[in-house]
Design an enzyme around this catalytic site. Structure first.
Site, PDB file in Angstrom:
ATOM      1  CG  HIS A  21      -2.077   1.069   1.326  1.00  0.00           C
ATOM      2  ND1 HIS A  21      -1.915   1.894   2.515  1.00  0.00           N
ATOM      3  CD2 HIS A  21      -2.521   1.304   0.121  1.00  0.00           C
ATOM      4  CE1 HIS A  21      -2.952   2.615   2.320  1.00  0.00           C
ATOM      5  NE2 HIS A  21      -3.083   2.743   1.772  1.00  0.00           N
ATOM      6  CG  HIS A  63      -2.918   9.297   0.680  1.00  0.00           C
ATOM      7  ND1 HIS A  63      -3.788  10.319   1.594  1.00  0.00           N
ATOM      8  CD2 HIS A  63      -3.299   8.095   0.422  1.00  0.00           C
ATOM      9  CE1 HIS A  63      -4.508   9.672   1.684  1.00  0.00           C
ATOM     10  NE2 HIS A  63      -4.500   8.420   1.465  1.00  0.00           N
TER      11      HIS A  63
HETATM   12  O1  G3P Z   1      -6.048   1.843  -3.269  1.00  0.00           O
HETATM   13  C1  G3P Z   1      -6.340   1.455  -2.449  1.00  0.00           C
HETATM   14  C2  G3P Z   1      -6.614   2.543  -1.648  1.00  0.00           C
HETATM   15  O2  G3P Z   1      -5.223   3.034  -1.809  1.00  0.00           O
HETATM   16  C3  G3P Z   1      -7.289   3.323  -1.541  1.00  0.00           C
HETATM   17  O3  G3P Z   1      -7.102   4.248  -0.129  1.00  0.00           O
HETATM   18  O4  G3P Z   1      -6.388   6.620   0.817  1.00  0.00           O
HETATM   19  O5  G3P Z   1      -5.095   4.609   1.192  1.00  0.00           O
HETATM   20  O6  G3P Z   1      -5.375   5.974  -1.125  1.00  0.00           O
HETATM   21  P1  G3P Z   1      -5.669   5.538   0.428  1.00  0.00           P
HETATM   22 MG    MG Z   2      -3.684   4.614  -2.387  1.00  0.00          MG
END
Ligand code: G3P
Ligand code: MG
Length: 258
Positions: A21, A63
């Site tokens: 992630h 992000h």
């Molecule tokens: O793509 C999955 C996840 O990354 C979505 O949430 O806020 O971590 O980008 P976020």
């Molecule tokens: Mg993401």
């Protein structure tokens, strides 16, 4: 292959099943090349990361829409151009040993990941009001960078919470597949996936149940869950037919599945 009414179409997930992630997960600063290097060193074959536009319309990895959490400063990320962002520090917040790690450009990250044979789920994360230009710029860049690739398993997968950005990406990068990103699976998920010609649905793992997972898989779509940091929960989701997990703890989750 069976084609009867009850036949389950072949899965549309020819990709790694464990995705780091934001590249670095919990082990290195998110959305940086240092994070990708750490994931690679630990044997990860797939990453997810977030992309938005800098002021000069260059796609960069980030992000948050505001400076402050991962990069010192105040204000909209989109108010700074990519060269200014590259001089900022996206690593020290995580650990002093990552001090000076720049905010990377998408192009550099894609090239590095390709050189290291790491697959990528590129989340298009527009700043508010920038769905169209972000979908356009990211779509065009990725289409060009992968123009030499015919193998579907090596192409990246776009995802986004923004249906608008995905629709534009489909226009400019028809060869790059798309996944719709949601928190909870909406009742009209099938129509939404069909409208954008998506190959997959990406949802929060704690909003999914086994019945919905089965229906999504039976309809022939890939299914990815985020953010799964508990190995037992990961095994449960896989038992429901989930194809892939996005995790901060890729050192723990699915270590046997890479
Ligand atoms: O793509 C999955 C996840 O990354 C979505 O949430 O806020 O971590 O980008 P976020
Ligand atoms: Mg993401």
């Amino acid at each position: 292959m069976k084609t009867g009414a009850n036949a389950v179409p072949a899965t549309r997930w020819p990709y790694p099943r464990i995705l780091a992630h934001r590249g670095g997960g919990a082990l290195a600063p998110e959305n940086t090349l240092a994070g990708m290097r750490e994931a690679h060193a630990r044997g990860i074959r797939g990453v997810e990361f977030d992309v938005m536009l800098a002021a000069d319309d260059v796609p960069i990895l980030m992000h948050d829409t505001q400076l402050g959490r991962t990069v010192p400063g105040v204000g909209d990320v989109g108010a700074f151009d990519s060269e200014e962002l590259a001089r900022m520090d996206a690593g020290a917040w995580f650990d002093p040993r990552f001090q000076g790690e720049p905010v990377p450009r998408l192009e550099d990250v894609v090239q590095w990941l390709r050189r290291h044979e790491i697959w990528m789920n590129i989340e298009i994360k527009p700043m508010p009001g920038h769905d169209v230009d972000t979908g356009q710029a990211v779509g065009q860049m990725v289409q060009d960078l992968f123009a030499d690739t015919a193998d579907p398993g090596r192409l990246p997968l776009f995802s986004s919470f923004s249906a608008k950005a995905l629709a534009v990406a489909r226009e400019v990068a028809p060869g790059i597949p798309r996944g719709l990103l949601v928190e909870s699976v909406p009742p009209d998920w099938e129509a939404r996936l069909a409208a954008l010609e998506c190959v997959s649905l990406h949802c929060r793992h704690d909003r999914l149940d086994a019945g919905v997972a089965h229906r999504i898989k039976a309809a022939g779509y890939g299914l990815m869950c985020y953010t799964v940091n508990d190995p037992a929960r990961g095994r449960e989701l896989f038992s429901w037919g989930v194809d892939a997990l996005c995790t901060d703890r890729y050192d723990l989750v699915g270590a046997d599945l890479r």
